[in-house]
Motif scaffolding. Structure first.
Motif, PDB file in Angstrom:
ATOM      1  N   UNK A  40       0.862  -1.177   0.000  1.00 56.10           N
ATOM      2  CA  UNK A  40       0.000   0.000   0.000  1.00 56.10           C
ATOM      3  C   UNK A  40       0.905   1.235   0.000  1.00 56.10           C
ATOM      4  N   UNK A  41       0.687   2.110  -0.973  1.00 52.90           N
ATOM      5  CA  UNK A  41       1.467   3.352  -1.007  1.00 52.90           C
ATOM      6  C   UNK A  41       0.647   4.448  -0.318  1.00 52.90           C
ATOM      7  N   UNK A  42       1.207   5.001   0.747  1.00 52.83           N
ATOM      8  CA  UNK A  42       0.513   6.074   1.474  1.00 52.83           C
ATOM      9  C   UNK A  42       0.840   7.396   0.767  1.00 52.83           C
ATOM     10  N   UNK A  50       4.416  16.934   9.217  1.00 51.04           N
ATOM     11  CA  UNK A  50       4.131  16.462  10.586  1.00 51.04           C
ATOM     12  C   UNK A  50       2.831  15.649  10.611  1.00 51.04           C
ATOM     13  N   UNK A  51       1.843  16.123   9.855  1.00 51.28           N
ATOM     14  CA  UNK A  51       0.563  15.386   9.820  1.00 51.28           C
ATOM     15  C   UNK A  51       0.717  14.078   9.061  1.00 51.28           C
ATOM     16  N   UNK A  52       1.524  14.132   7.999  1.00 51.46           N
ATOM     17  CA  UNK A  52       1.778  12.907   7.233  1.00 51.46           C
ATOM     18  C   UNK A  52       2.425  11.860   8.131  1.00 51.46           C
ATOM     19  N   UNK A  53       3.376  12.311   8.922  1.00 48.88           N
ATOM     20  CA  UNK A  53       4.101  11.370   9.781  1.00 48.88           C
ATOM     21  C   UNK A  53       3.169  10.723  10.804  1.00 48.88           C
ATOM     22  N   UNK A  54       2.291  11.538  11.358  1.00 47.95           N
ATOM     23  CA  UNK A  54       1.335  11.024  12.334  1.00 47.95           C
ATOM     24  C   UNK A  54       0.429   9.974  11.673  1.00 47.95           C
ATOM     25  N   UNK A  56       1.135   8.301   9.001  1.00 46.22           N
ATOM     26  CA  UNK A  56       1.963   7.152   8.598  1.00 46.22           C
ATOM     27  C   UNK A  56       2.109   6.165   9.753  1.00 46.22           C
ATOM     28  N   UNK A  57       2.300   6.693  10.960  1.00 43.54           N
ATOM     29  CA  UNK A  57       2.443   5.803  12.123  1.00 43.54           C
ATOM     30  C   UNK A  57       1.200   4.914  12.264  1.00 43.54           C
ATOM     31  N   UNK A  58       0.037   5.533  12.080  1.00 47.60           N
ATOM     32  CA  UNK A  58      -1.208   4.786  12.257  1.00 47.60           C
ATOM     33  C   UNK A  58      -1.421   3.774  11.120  1.00 47.60           C
ATOM     34  N   UNK A  59      -1.124   4.221   9.906  1.00 47.63           N
ATOM     35  CA  UNK A  59      -1.316   3.339   8.751  1.00 47.63           C
ATOM     36  C   UNK A  59      -0.316   2.176   8.795  1.00 47.63           C
ATOM     37  N   UNK A  60       0.905   2.485   9.211  1.00 52.78           N
ATOM     38  CA  UNK A  60       1.916   1.423   9.329  1.00 52.78           C
ATOM     39  C   UNK A  60       1.467   0.341  10.302  1.00 52.78           C
ATOM     40  N   UNK A  61       0.862   0.773  11.395  1.00 51.81           N
ATOM     41  CA  UNK A  61       0.415  -0.210  12.400  1.00 51.81           C
ATOM     42  C   UNK A  61      -0.652  -1.117  11.790  1.00 51.81           C
ATOM     43  N   UNK A  62      -1.562  -0.551  11.021  1.00 49.09           N
ATOM     44  CA  UNK A  62      -2.621  -1.365  10.401  1.00 49.09           C
ATOM     45  C   UNK A  62      -2.005  -2.317   9.372  1.00 49.09           C
ATOM     46  N   UNK A  63      -1.136  -1.782   8.539  1.00 48.84           N
ATOM     47  CA  UNK A  63      -0.510  -2.621   7.498  1.00 48.84           C
ATOM     48  C   UNK A  63       0.247  -3.783   8.136  1.00 48.84           C
ATOM     49  N   UNK A  64       0.935  -3.478   9.207  1.00 52.41           N
ATOM     50  CA  UNK A  64       1.700  -4.521   9.880  1.00 52.41           C
ATOM     51  C   UNK A  64       0.776  -5.634  10.371  1.00 52.41           C
ATOM     52  N   UNK A  65      -0.326  -5.209  10.940  1.00 54.14           N
ATOM     53  CA  UNK A  65      -1.309  -6.169  11.468  1.00 54.14           C
ATOM     54  C   UNK A  65      -1.784  -7.130  10.370  1.00 54.14           C
ATOM     55  N   UNK A  66      -1.934  -6.593   9.139  1.00 55.18           N
ATOM     56  CA  UNK A  66      -2.462  -7.412   8.040  1.00 55.18           C
ATOM     57  C   UNK A  66      -1.361  -8.002   7.156  1.00 55.18           C
ATOM     58  N   UNK A  67      -0.114  -7.712   7.477  1.00 52.66           N
ATOM     59  CA  UNK A  67       0.983  -8.235   6.653  1.00 52.66           C
ATOM     60  C   UNK A  67       1.074  -7.598   5.280  1.00 52.66           C
ATOM     61  N   UNK A  68       0.695  -6.323   5.208  1.00 51.00           N
ATOM     62  CA  UNK A  68       0.776  -5.594   3.927  1.00 51.00           C
ATOM     63  C   UNK A  68       1.964  -4.629   4.001  1.00 51.00           C
ATOM     64  N   UNK A  77      12.326  12.324   4.922  1.00 52.75           N
ATOM     65  CA  UNK A  77      12.743  12.481   6.328  1.00 52.75           C
ATOM     66  C   UNK A  77      11.832  11.660   7.251  1.00 52.75           C
ATOM     67  N   UNK A  78      10.553  11.631   6.918  1.00 53.33           N
ATOM     68  CA  UNK A  78       9.627  10.804   7.706  1.00 53.33           C
ATOM     69  C   UNK A  78      10.021   9.338   7.572  1.00 53.33           C
ATOM     70  N   UNK A  79      10.339   8.932   6.361  1.00 53.43           N
ATOM     71  CA  UNK A  79      10.727   7.533   6.133  1.00 53.43           C
ATOM     72  C   UNK A  79      11.961   7.188   6.967  1.00 53.43           C
ATOM     73  N   UNK A  80      12.892   8.123   7.037  1.00 52.94           N
ATOM     74  CA  UNK A  80      14.094   7.865   7.842  1.00 52.94           C
ATOM     75  C   UNK A  80      13.730   7.776   9.324  1.00 52.94           C
ATOM     76  N   UNK A  81      12.917   8.747   9.769  1.00 54.00           N
ATOM     77  CA  UNK A  81      12.557   8.741  11.203  1.00 54.00           C
ATOM     78  C   UNK A  81      11.818   7.467  11.585  1.00 54.00           C
ATOM     79  N   UNK A  82      10.962   6.994  10.674  1.00 54.10           N
ATOM     80  CA  UNK A  82      10.176   5.797  10.997  1.00 54.10           C
ATOM     81  C   UNK A  82      10.905   4.514  10.592  1.00 54.10           C
TER      82      UNK A  82
END
Ligand code: 3NM
Length: 214
Positions: A40-42, A50-54, A56-68, A77-82
């Motif tokens: 999934x491309x966010x 800053x809003x994108x990063x916030x 992204x954190x939430x979407x990443x958690x969902x994707x992780x849960x589903x193995x996507x 910079x967000x990609x590096x931080x996360x």
């Protein structure tokens, strides 16, 4: 046609656009993930970082849960931080990033930054790039892209008034580069177009509107 190994394990990539969602965005992301796209491309590049990063954190958690696989878009910079391994960039942005450094080794270092991978894959940043011509595709591959999205292939409301580039264009891109190519633009979930683009040599398809309304 000897394509390098595809870092995306499947044919379907969902692309987000929260302005097309009728449900709360995160609820929609869950519905998309339930269908098990390979990635999934966010793509919410109008958001301040800053809003994108916030988000992204939430979407990443969902994707992780589903193995996507969650691919962040544009915000390096967000990609590096996360500590994300997967980043998708428009070609002009990929070009600018790479121009900041002089040689390939340094480029990879710059791009990788704090992107920490597991030990075995250290420094293996997976960069996607959007291209709109064969020349773009050649340039993106040279700049180190791991996969491309080529579009827009079919007419789509998301590119209203712009003629689609068509299957011949897709075929040319696929024949020219040695990395996997995903078709984008005007592709639905059950309209047979995924098979058609794969017959042209594509590794699969990116789908936005259909996923945002699923
Ligand atoms: C986001 C995007 N990029 C394109 C490109 O040509 O690079 S076409 C596109 C829109 C894709 O939306 P849909 O799947 O709804 O047609």
């Amino acid at each position: 046609m000897c394509k390098k190994e595809n870092p995306i394990p499947g044919k379907i990539i969902a692309v987000t656009n929260r302005s097309l969602c009728e449900r709360p965005f995160l609820e929609q992301i869950k519905r998309v993930c339930e269908t098990k796209p390979a990635a999934l491309i966010l793509r919410e590049k109008d958001l301040p970082e800053t809003e994108y990063e916030e988000m992204a954190r939430q979407v990443l958690a969902i994707c992780e849960e589903y193995g996507v696989i969650c691919i962040l878009h544009s915000y390096i910079e967000t990609a590096k931080r996360l500590e994300r391994q997967y980043v998708h960039l428009p070609l002009p942005l990929l070009r600018t990033c790479m121009q900041k450094t002089e040689n390939e080794e340094k480029q990879i270092k710059f791009m990788s930054g704090n992107l920490s991978m597991d030990q075995k894959n250290k420094n293996k940043l997976i960069l996607g790039c959007s291209v709109h011509s064969v020349e773009d595709a050649i340039e993106a591959e040279k700049l180190g892209a791991s996969y491309l999205t080529a579009g827009h292939i079919f007419a789509t409301d998301c590119k209203r008034g712009l003629p689609p580039r068509g299957m011949e264009f897709l075929k040319q891109v696929c024949e020219t580069v040695n990395i996997p190519v995903y078709a984008i633009g005007g592709i639905g979930l059950n309209d047979g177009k995924i098979d058609s683009v794969c017959e042209c040599g594509a590794a699969g398809a990116c789908i936005m509107s259909a996923f945002m309304a699923i």
